[in-house]
Design a protein around this motif. Structure first.
Motif, PDB file in Angstrom:
ATOM      1  N   ASP A   1      14.267  10.191  -5.457  1.00  0.00           N
ATOM      2  CA  ASP A   1      12.836   9.980  -5.250  1.00  0.00           C
ATOM      3  C   ASP A   1      12.605   8.475  -5.129  1.00  0.00           C
ATOM      4  O   ASP A   1      12.809   7.728  -6.088  1.00  0.00           O
ATOM      5  N   ALA A   2      12.169   8.042  -3.952  1.00  0.00           N
ATOM      6  CA  ALA A   2      11.950   6.617  -3.705  1.00  0.00           C
ATOM      7  C   ALA A   2      10.474   6.276  -3.630  1.00  0.00           C
ATOM      8  O   ALA A   2      10.103   5.209  -3.130  1.00  0.00           O
TER       9      ALA A   2
ATOM     10  N   GLN B   1      16.764   7.710  10.913  1.00  0.00           N
ATOM     11  CA  GLN B   1      15.440   8.275  10.669  1.00  0.00           C
ATOM     12  C   GLN B   1      14.354   7.210  10.838  1.00  0.00           C
ATOM     13  O   GLN B   1      13.298   7.460  11.422  1.00  0.00           O
ATOM     14  N   TYR B   2      14.636   6.049  10.326  1.00  0.00           N
ATOM     15  CA  TYR B   2      13.668   4.950  10.382  1.00  0.00           C
ATOM     16  C   TYR B   2      13.396   4.534  11.828  1.00  0.00           C
ATOM     17  O   TYR B   2      12.234   4.378  12.229  1.00  0.00           O
ATOM     18  N   MET B   3      14.459   4.378  12.610  1.00  0.00           N
ATOM     19  CA  MET B   3      14.284   3.955  14.001  1.00  0.00           C
ATOM     20  C   MET B   3      13.474   4.978  14.784  1.00  0.00           C
ATOM     21  O   MET B   3      12.649   4.615  15.633  1.00  0.00           O
ATOM     22  N   ARG B   4      13.700   6.240  14.520  1.00  0.00           N
ATOM     23  CA  ARG B   4      12.964   7.280  15.246  1.00  0.00           C
ATOM     24  C   ARG B   4      11.478   7.269  14.881  1.00  0.00           C
ATOM     25  O   ARG B   4      10.627   7.514  15.739  1.00  0.00           O
ATOM     26  N   ARG B   5      11.159   6.945  13.623  1.00  0.00           N
ATOM     27  CA  ARG B   5       9.757   6.849  13.244  1.00  0.00           C
ATOM     28  C   ARG B   5       9.121   5.596  13.861  1.00  0.00           C
ATOM     29  O   ARG B   5       7.965   5.652  14.313  1.00  0.00           O
ATOM     30  N   VAL B   6       9.822   4.482  13.871  1.00  0.00           N
ATOM     31  CA  VAL B   6       9.304   3.270  14.503  1.00  0.00           C
ATOM     32  C   VAL B   6       9.024   3.530  15.985  1.00  0.00           C
ATOM     33  O   VAL B   6       7.988   3.130  16.524  1.00  0.00           O
ATOM     34  N   GLU B   7       9.946   4.209  16.640  1.00  0.00           N
ATOM     35  CA  GLU B   7       9.754   4.541  18.053  1.00  0.00           C
ATOM     36  C   GLU B   7       8.557   5.481  18.229  1.00  0.00           C
ATOM     37  O   GLU B   7       7.722   5.285  19.124  1.00  0.00           O
ATOM     38  N   HIS B   8       8.470   6.465  17.370  1.00  0.00           N
ATOM     39  CA  HIS B   8       7.348   7.413  17.438  1.00  0.00           C
ATOM     40  C   HIS B   8       6.013   6.696  17.287  1.00  0.00           C
ATOM     41  O   HIS B   8       5.021   7.040  17.941  1.00  0.00           O
ATOM     42  N   ASN B   9       5.995   5.664  16.410  1.00  0.00           N
ATOM     43  CA  ASN B   9       4.765   4.913  16.160  1.00  0.00           C
ATOM     44  C   ASN B   9       4.510   3.808  17.186  1.00  0.00           C
ATOM     45  O   ASN B   9       3.511   3.095  17.081  1.00  0.00           O
TER      46      ASN B   9
ATOM     47  N   TYR C   1       0.797  -1.224   0.000  1.00  0.00           N
ATOM     48  CA  TYR C   1       0.000   0.000   0.000  1.00  0.00           C
ATOM     49  C   TYR C   1       0.833   1.280   0.000  1.00  0.00           C
ATOM     50  O   TYR C   1       0.276   2.373  -0.157  1.00  0.00           O
ATOM     51  N   ALA C   2       2.133   1.158   0.178  1.00  0.00           N
ATOM     52  CA  ALA C   2       3.038   2.311   0.184  1.00  0.00           C
ATOM     53  C   ALA C   2       4.417   1.815  -0.230  1.00  0.00           C
ATOM     54  O   ALA C   2       4.716   0.627  -0.106  1.00  0.00           O
ATOM     55  N   PRO C   3       5.274   2.703  -0.745  1.00  0.00           N
ATOM     56  CA  PRO C   3       6.575   2.248  -1.238  1.00  0.00           C
ATOM     57  C   PRO C   3       7.410   1.592  -0.149  1.00  0.00           C
ATOM     58  O   PRO C   3       7.574   2.134   0.945  1.00  0.00           O
ATOM     59  N   GLU C   4       7.908   0.415  -0.462  1.00  0.00           N
ATOM     60  CA  GLU C   4       8.620  -0.434   0.498  1.00  0.00           C
ATOM     61  C   GLU C   4       9.783   0.276   1.177  1.00  0.00           C
ATOM     62  O   GLU C   4      10.471   1.111   0.588  1.00  0.00           O
ATOM     63  N   ASN C   5       9.986  -0.075   2.455  1.00  0.00           N
ATOM     64  CA  ASN C   5      11.138   0.403   3.218  1.00  0.00           C
ATOM     65  C   ASN C   5      11.207   1.929   3.346  1.00  0.00           C
ATOM     66  O   ASN C   5      12.287   2.496   3.501  1.00  0.00           O
ATOM     67  N   THR C   6      10.053   2.580   3.271  1.00  0.00           N
ATOM     68  CA  THR C   6      10.014   4.032   3.454  1.00  0.00           C
ATOM     69  C   THR C   6       9.222   4.370   4.709  1.00  0.00           C
ATOM     70  O   THR C   6       8.499   3.534   5.257  1.00  0.00           O
ATOM     71  N   LEU C   7       9.328   5.609   5.144  1.00  0.00           N
ATOM     72  CA  LEU C   7       8.564   6.038   6.311  1.00  0.00           C
ATOM     73  C   LEU C   7       7.056   5.949   6.070  1.00  0.00           C
ATOM     74  O   LEU C   7       6.317   5.523   6.972  1.00  0.00           O
ATOM     75  N   PRO C   8       6.545   6.313   4.880  1.00  0.00           N
ATOM     76  CA  PRO C   8       5.113   6.113   4.653  1.00  0.00           C
ATOM     77  C   PRO C   8       4.664   4.656   4.783  1.00  0.00           C
ATOM     78  O   PRO C   8       3.528   4.393   5.193  1.00  0.00           O
ATOM     79  N   ALA C   9       5.530   3.721   4.455  1.00  0.00           N
ATOM     80  CA  ALA C   9       5.161   2.302   4.549  1.00  0.00           C
ATOM     81  C   ALA C   9       4.991   1.866   6.003  1.00  0.00           C
ATOM     82  O   ALA C   9       4.081   1.081   6.320  1.00  0.00           O
ATOM     83  N   ILE C  10       5.846   2.369   6.893  1.00  0.00           N
ATOM     84  CA  ILE C  10       5.653   1.978   8.292  1.00  0.00           C
ATOM     85  C   ILE C  10       4.527   2.789   8.927  1.00  0.00           C
ATOM     86  O   ILE C  10       3.828   2.293   9.812  1.00  0.00           O
TER      87      ILE C  10
ATOM     88  N   ALA D   1       5.329  10.708  -4.624  1.00  0.00           N
ATOM     89  CA  ALA D   1       6.437  11.423  -5.259  1.00  0.00           C
ATOM     90  C   ALA D   1       7.203  12.229  -4.217  1.00  0.00           C
ATOM     91  O   ALA D   1       6.613  12.890  -3.366  1.00  0.00           O
ATOM     92  N   GLY D   2       8.523  12.143  -4.280  1.00  0.00           N
ATOM     93  CA  GLY D   2       9.364  12.887  -3.355  1.00  0.00           C
ATOM     94  C   GLY D   2       9.717  12.146  -2.075  1.00  0.00           C
ATOM     95  O   GLY D   2      10.512  12.648  -1.273  1.00  0.00           O
ATOM     96  N   THR D   3       9.151  10.968  -1.885  1.00  0.00           N
ATOM     97  CA  THR D   3       9.522  10.154  -0.717  1.00  0.00           C
ATOM     98  C   THR D   3      10.998   9.780  -0.820  1.00  0.00           C
ATOM     99  O   THR D   3      11.495   9.463  -1.900  1.00  0.00           O
ATOM    100  N   ARG D   4      11.711   9.811   0.301  1.00  0.00           N
ATOM    101  CA  ARG D   4      13.150   9.560   0.296  1.00  0.00           C
ATOM    102  C   ARG D   4      13.503   8.181   0.840  1.00  0.00           C
ATOM    103  O   ARG D   4      12.721   7.560   1.572  1.00  0.00           O
ATOM    104  N   VAL D   5      14.695   7.726   0.500  1.00  0.00           N
ATOM    105  CA  VAL D   5      15.269   6.541   1.142  1.00  0.00           C
ATOM    106  C   VAL D   5      15.662   6.957   2.553  1.00  0.00           C
ATOM    107  O   VAL D   5      16.500   7.850   2.719  1.00  0.00           O
ATOM    108  N   PRO D   6      15.083   6.357   3.578  1.00  0.00           N
ATOM    109  CA  PRO D   6      15.423   6.803   4.933  1.00  0.00           C
ATOM    110  C   PRO D   6      16.760   6.252   5.401  1.00  0.00           C
ATOM    111  O   PRO D   6      17.172   5.145   5.026  1.00  0.00           O
TER     112      PRO D   6
END
Length: 290
Positions: free
Chosen positions: A115-116, A134-142, A45-54, A125-130
């Motif tokens: 653009d990932a 950055q990824y760990m901080r979003r996982v913790e936030h969630n 449902y969202a681009p793999e391995n990105t912040l939107p995906a988690i 569009a414009g999603t970045r490779v984290p």
């Protein structure tokens, strides 16, 4: 996780199969329901391995996410599956003369320009490779939990220690996180041995399906055996459960990649402990998981 790896494992296992009675197959619901793990985030449902995906996994109410970690030319850990940037970014347009566009040949700043998300859909569009930080901080936030794969460790000497150091700096190696919020996995037994030697408290999972005769050896450094669903049997799961891992508890089994309800119910009936899926909502509904 690559299809080629599945094929290699299937070939290696021919001739080593053990027959188990059909009574070993348990009906789904007759045991604790498997954990549902969002593969590369909710990657259907969202681009793999990105912040939107988690974030999408979190929105679906899925606490466990899986990711892949590799390293840039200048030593930054980034979250991406392939060893090349070509499939999931616009690297060919941004750096047309840099084929074959390997992650290890680009700096973190260069990768941050890519653009990932557009490959998946215009909305991303414009999603970045984290970066892993950055990824760990979003996982913790969630308030999520992480199944972290060390990808292609042969390309990145020392990546195990570097990954553990970053996890420690981000607070993920304390008692709270180690008690049920973090698993480190790899296709490389050698890489998992390094992780276990450096930080014995971290739970580890081997990606693959070792012959039953070899399970005792794997139990010395792995808490989980994580095979592809296509070669899995109830008997194999039952055999894995008979061994105790390095933390004194029975080995567990997370299988991948299961995206349909029927197959989810089948592997749940085998007694697996986790199901890794691109469609965590489909699997959760099929298993009636809260």
């Amino acid at each position: 996780m690559h299809a080629s790896a599945v094929a290699a494992m299937t070939t290696a296992l021919l001739g080593t199969a053990v027959l188990f009675p059909a009574s070993d197959v348990r009906a789904a619901g007759a045991h604790d329901r498997p954990l549902v793990v969002a593969h590369r985030g909710a990657s259907a449902y969202a681009p793999e391995n990105t912040l939107p995906a988690i974030d999408k996994a979190a929105a679906l109410g899925i606490p466990w996410v899986e990711n892949d970690v590799q390293r840039t030319k200048d030593g930054e850990l980034v979250v991406i599956h392939d060893d090349s940037l070509q499939r999931t970014t616009n690297v060919e347009q941004v750096f047309p003369r840099r084929a074959p566009w390997k992650v290890k040949d680009f700096t973190a700043a260069e990768i941050a320009r890519l653009d990932a998300g557009s490959w998946f859909g215009r909305a991303y569009a414009g999603t970045r490779v984290p970066t892993l930080k950055q990824y760990m901080r979003r996982v913790e936030h969630n308030h999520q939990k992480l199944l972290l794969e060390i990808k292609n460790p042969q390309l990145y000497p020392g990546i195990e220690g570097q990954t553990l150091k970053l996890l420690g700096n981000e607070g993920w190696l304390d008692r709270k996180h180690l008690a049920g919020r973090l698993i480190v996995q790899s296709f490389s037994a050698g890489s998992l041995r390094i992780v276990h030697a450096l930080k014995p408290g971290v739970e580890t999972g081997f990606l693959g399906q070792p012959a039953t005769a070899d399970l005792r050896r794997y139990a010395g450094f792995a808490d989980l055996i994580n095979p592809p669903h296509g070669t899995l049997t109830a008997g194999y799961v039952s055999t894995v459960h008979r061994f105790k891992g390095p933390h004194g508890t029975p080995l567990r089994v997370f299988t991948w990649i299961v995206n349909d309800a029927a197959r989810a119910r089948t592997v749940a009936g085998y007694g697996v402990d986790g199901i890794i899926t691109n469609k965590p909502d489909v699997v959760r509904k099929a298993l009636k998981t809260p």
